[in-house]
Design a protein around this motif. Structure first.
Motif, short mmCIF file in Angstrom:
data_model
loop_
_atom_site.label_atom_id
_atom_site.label_comp_id
_atom_site.label_asym_id
_atom_site.label_seq_id
_atom_site.Cartn_x
_atom_site.Cartn_y
_atom_site.Cartn_z
N GLY A 265 39.21 45.29 39.89
CA GLY A 265 38.57 44.31 39.04
C GLY A 265 37.27 44.89 38.51
O GLY A 265 37.10 46.12 38.45
N PRO A 266 36.31 44.05 38.20
CA PRO A 266 35.10 44.53 37.51
C PRO A 266 34.02 45.09 38.42
O PRO A 266 32.95 45.48 37.93
CB PRO A 266 34.60 43.27 36.81
N ASN A 267 34.23 45.12 39.74
CA ASN A 267 33.14 45.41 40.67
C ASN A 267 32.33 46.67 40.32
O ASN A 267 31.10 46.65 40.38
CB ASN A 267 33.68 45.51 42.10
N PRO A 268 32.97 47.81 39.95
CA PRO A 268 32.15 48.99 39.65
C PRO A 268 31.24 48.81 38.44
O PRO A 268 30.27 49.56 38.29
CB PRO A 268 33.20 50.09 39.38
N TRP A 269 31.56 47.85 37.61
CA TRP A 269 30.81 47.67 36.35
C TRP A 269 30.21 46.27 36.24
O TRP A 269 29.91 45.80 35.14
CB TRP A 269 31.76 47.93 35.17
N ALA B 243 38.83 39.50 41.07
CA ALA B 243 37.91 39.11 40.00
C ALA B 243 36.93 38.08 40.51
O ALA B 243 36.44 37.24 39.76
CB ALA B 243 38.71 38.56 38.82
N SER B 244 36.63 38.12 41.81
CA SER B 244 35.86 37.05 42.44
C SER B 244 34.35 37.17 42.23
O SER B 244 33.62 36.22 42.50
CB SER B 244 36.16 37.03 43.94
N MET B 245 33.89 38.34 41.78
CA MET B 245 32.43 38.54 41.67
C MET B 245 31.95 38.31 40.23
O MET B 245 32.67 38.55 39.27
CB MET B 245 32.05 39.95 42.13
N GLY B 246 30.72 37.82 40.11
CA GLY B 246 30.15 37.61 38.80
C GLY B 246 29.66 38.91 38.19
O GLY B 246 29.35 39.88 38.89
N CYS B 247 29.59 38.93 36.87
CA CYS B 247 29.05 40.07 36.14
C CYS B 247 27.63 39.72 35.68
O CYS B 247 27.06 38.72 36.10
CB CYS B 247 29.97 40.41 34.97
N GLU C 95 38.63 28.65 39.21
CA GLU C 95 39.34 28.68 37.94
C GLU C 95 39.02 29.96 37.17
O GLU C 95 39.93 30.60 36.60
CB GLU C 95 39.00 27.44 37.10
N THR C 96 37.75 30.34 37.14
CA THR C 96 37.37 31.57 36.43
C THR C 96 37.96 32.79 37.11
O THR C 96 38.49 33.70 36.46
CB THR C 96 35.84 31.68 36.37
N THR C 97 37.88 32.80 38.44
CA THR C 97 38.44 33.93 39.19
C THR C 97 39.93 34.07 38.92
O THR C 97 40.42 35.19 38.66
CB THR C 97 38.20 33.72 40.70
N ALA C 98 40.65 32.96 38.95
CA ALA C 98 42.11 33.01 38.75
C ALA C 98 42.45 33.44 37.32
O ALA C 98 43.39 34.23 37.11
CB ALA C 98 42.72 31.66 39.07
N ALA C 99 41.72 32.91 36.34
CA ALA C 99 42.00 33.28 34.95
C ALA C 99 41.79 34.78 34.74
O ALA C 99 42.57 35.45 34.04
CB ALA C 99 41.12 32.47 34.00
N ARG C 100 40.74 35.30 35.33
CA ARG C 100 40.46 36.74 35.18
C ARG C 100 41.48 37.58 35.95
O ARG C 100 41.86 38.67 35.50
CB ARG C 100 39.04 37.03 35.63
N ALA C 101 41.92 37.09 37.11
CA ALA C 101 42.97 37.80 37.85
C ALA C 101 44.26 37.84 37.04
O ALA C 101 44.97 38.87 37.02
CB ALA C 101 43.20 37.14 39.21
#
Length: 424
Positions: free
Chosen positions: A95-99, A130-134, A144-150
């Motif tokens: 997911g987005p964790n590195p960025w 996708a559980s972490m915020g950017c 809901e946001t986590t699931a949509a991004r997953a």
């Protein structure tokens, strides 16, 4: 347990078979070799996972892309004679964790490329995280946001699989995902995931996948990351208490599509690991404990070399690592706290084992090579094994393990892996 057999873990559990699999989360070549040797001894499959921070299209902290990592792992398997059909490759926390320092769209543009690269390289177990915020978002996102991004990431993975063919990936989902590599805060407020939260996670992901036309992909979601009440920090381990997870385990009986994936199971007792598997946590992830055991062996050998080899003590491994850790503190400084004594202890001995990030460094590699050379052709007395590598002493005196630098390191790692094998 081929990749297809991994996919059938939930079905077999629903039919009464309480078995599990160890997920080896490490890029250290000796750890991976030890995992294959343990797999050969057990006649089992070996699941090796790379995290998004270790391996990605930019190289991660290992310098490897997913395709590079696959070649790296397969070369080790071939060298020890491990059957390639029994190797399973997984991508962890994809997911987005590195960025996550970027805004969400920029971070996910990078995550899209990464997850496609993992699938194209033949990784068949994909943890969608996708559980972490950017940038500009809360640290933890709503379900809901986590699931949509997953679901977005799953769509990318499915497209990649259609391009390359082969075994279709299986997915792991979750919204209560522990921090990779161990807790960064006090462990006095650890909450076991509730059955209601687990059910909600499944349903919100089911809807998100359905909205993207990914029902077939959702059918290949086999695991759910939850918090079973296990974690470790610098100097503390929260051990599994089955009575606290009874409701969660009971809920799993109503969800036969899934097993639980337990993160941060490092440093649990063998009985605790076995109880986790019994209670439905069929995928046990371990990483820092393996390199912690490897470091223990190296430091024990270092102490032995100081005893046996004239002049070695002036350039010991531990002294070289302390100098390296102090000169390049980026991988530990913001994670460890305390006075100078506490920091020195944590740099070398923390359960978080952030020293593991330094073993690929040229300085560390040179120091390990000096240690290996110093003890090459040196007969190590059993008494020094007992003094400095006591956990390995019974295996040495029985003849099971040869008292040389390489075999002692591998044996130390296998002693951890053997506990997982017994539990699974």
């Amino acid at each position: 347990m081929s990749a297809e057999h991994l996919a059938s873990l939930p079905e077999r559990r629903a039919n009464g078979s309480h078995e599990g699999i160890t997920s080896v989360c490490s890029a250290h070549p000796l750890v991976i070799e030890a995992a294959f040797l343990q797999g050969l001894a057990d006649g089992s499959e070996v699941l090796i996972e790379a995290t998004c921070n270790q391996v990605n299209q930019d190289g991660g902290y290992t310098g490897m892309t997913p395709a590079d990592f696959r070649r790296f792992v397969e070369e080790i398997a071939a060298r020890v004679g491990f059957p390639p059909e029994r190797l399973i490759l997984g991508g962890d926390h994809l997911g987005p964790n590195p960025w996550k320092g970027l805004d969400a769209e920029a971070a996910f543009a990078k995550a899209d490329v990464m997850i496609a690269a993992f699938v194209e390289a033949g990784f068949t177990k994909i943890h969608l995280d996708a559980s972490m915020g950017c940038a500009g978002e809360p640290e933890a996102l709503d379900d809901e946001t986590t699931a949509a991004r997953a679901a977005r990431l799953a769509a990318i993975a499915e497209d990649a699989h259609r391009r390359v063919g082969g075994t279709a990936p299986v997915y792991i989902i979750g919204t209560e995902v522990p921090t990779p590599g161990g807790a960064l805060e006090a462990l006095d407020h650890l909450q076991v995931t509730s059955p209601e939260a687990a059910a909600g996670t499944v349903e919100v992901h089911r809807r998100a996948f359905s909205e993207r036309g990914l029902q077939a992909a959702f059918d290949r979601v086999i695991g759910l990351v939850v918090q079973p009440g296990v974690e470790f920090g610098d100097a503390d381990v929260v051990h599994y208490a089955p009575e606290k997870a009874v409701g969660l385990s009971q809920w799993l009986k109503s969800a036969p599509q899934f097993v639980f994936e337990a993160h941060s199971t490092d440093y649990q007792t063998e009985a605790g690991l076995a109880a986790l598997v019994r209670d439905g946590f069929a995928i046990l992830k371990v990483g820092p404990w393996l390199t912690f055991a490897l470091r223990e062996a190296l430091y024990g050998l270092d102490a032995i070399a100081c005893e046996l080899v004239e002049g070695y003590a002036s350039h010991s491994l531990k002294a070289a690592m302390e100098e390296l850790l102090l000169s390049e503190p980026g991988n530990w400084k913001k994670y460890y706290h305390g006075d100078e004594t506490a920091l020195r202890v944590k740099r070398h001995y923390s359960y978080s084992d952030r020293i593991r990030y330094y073993w690929p460094h040229p300085t560390a590699r040179a120091a390990v090579e000096r240690l290996t050379a110093a003890l090459d052709d040196v007969a190590i007395p059993e008494t020094l094994i007992s003094q400095h590598l006591g956990a390995l002493y019974p295996q040495v005196v029985s003849g099971e393990v040869k008292p040389n630098v390489r075999d002692l390191q591998i044996a130390a790692v296998r002693n951890v892996l053997r506990q997982y094998a017994q539990a699974c």
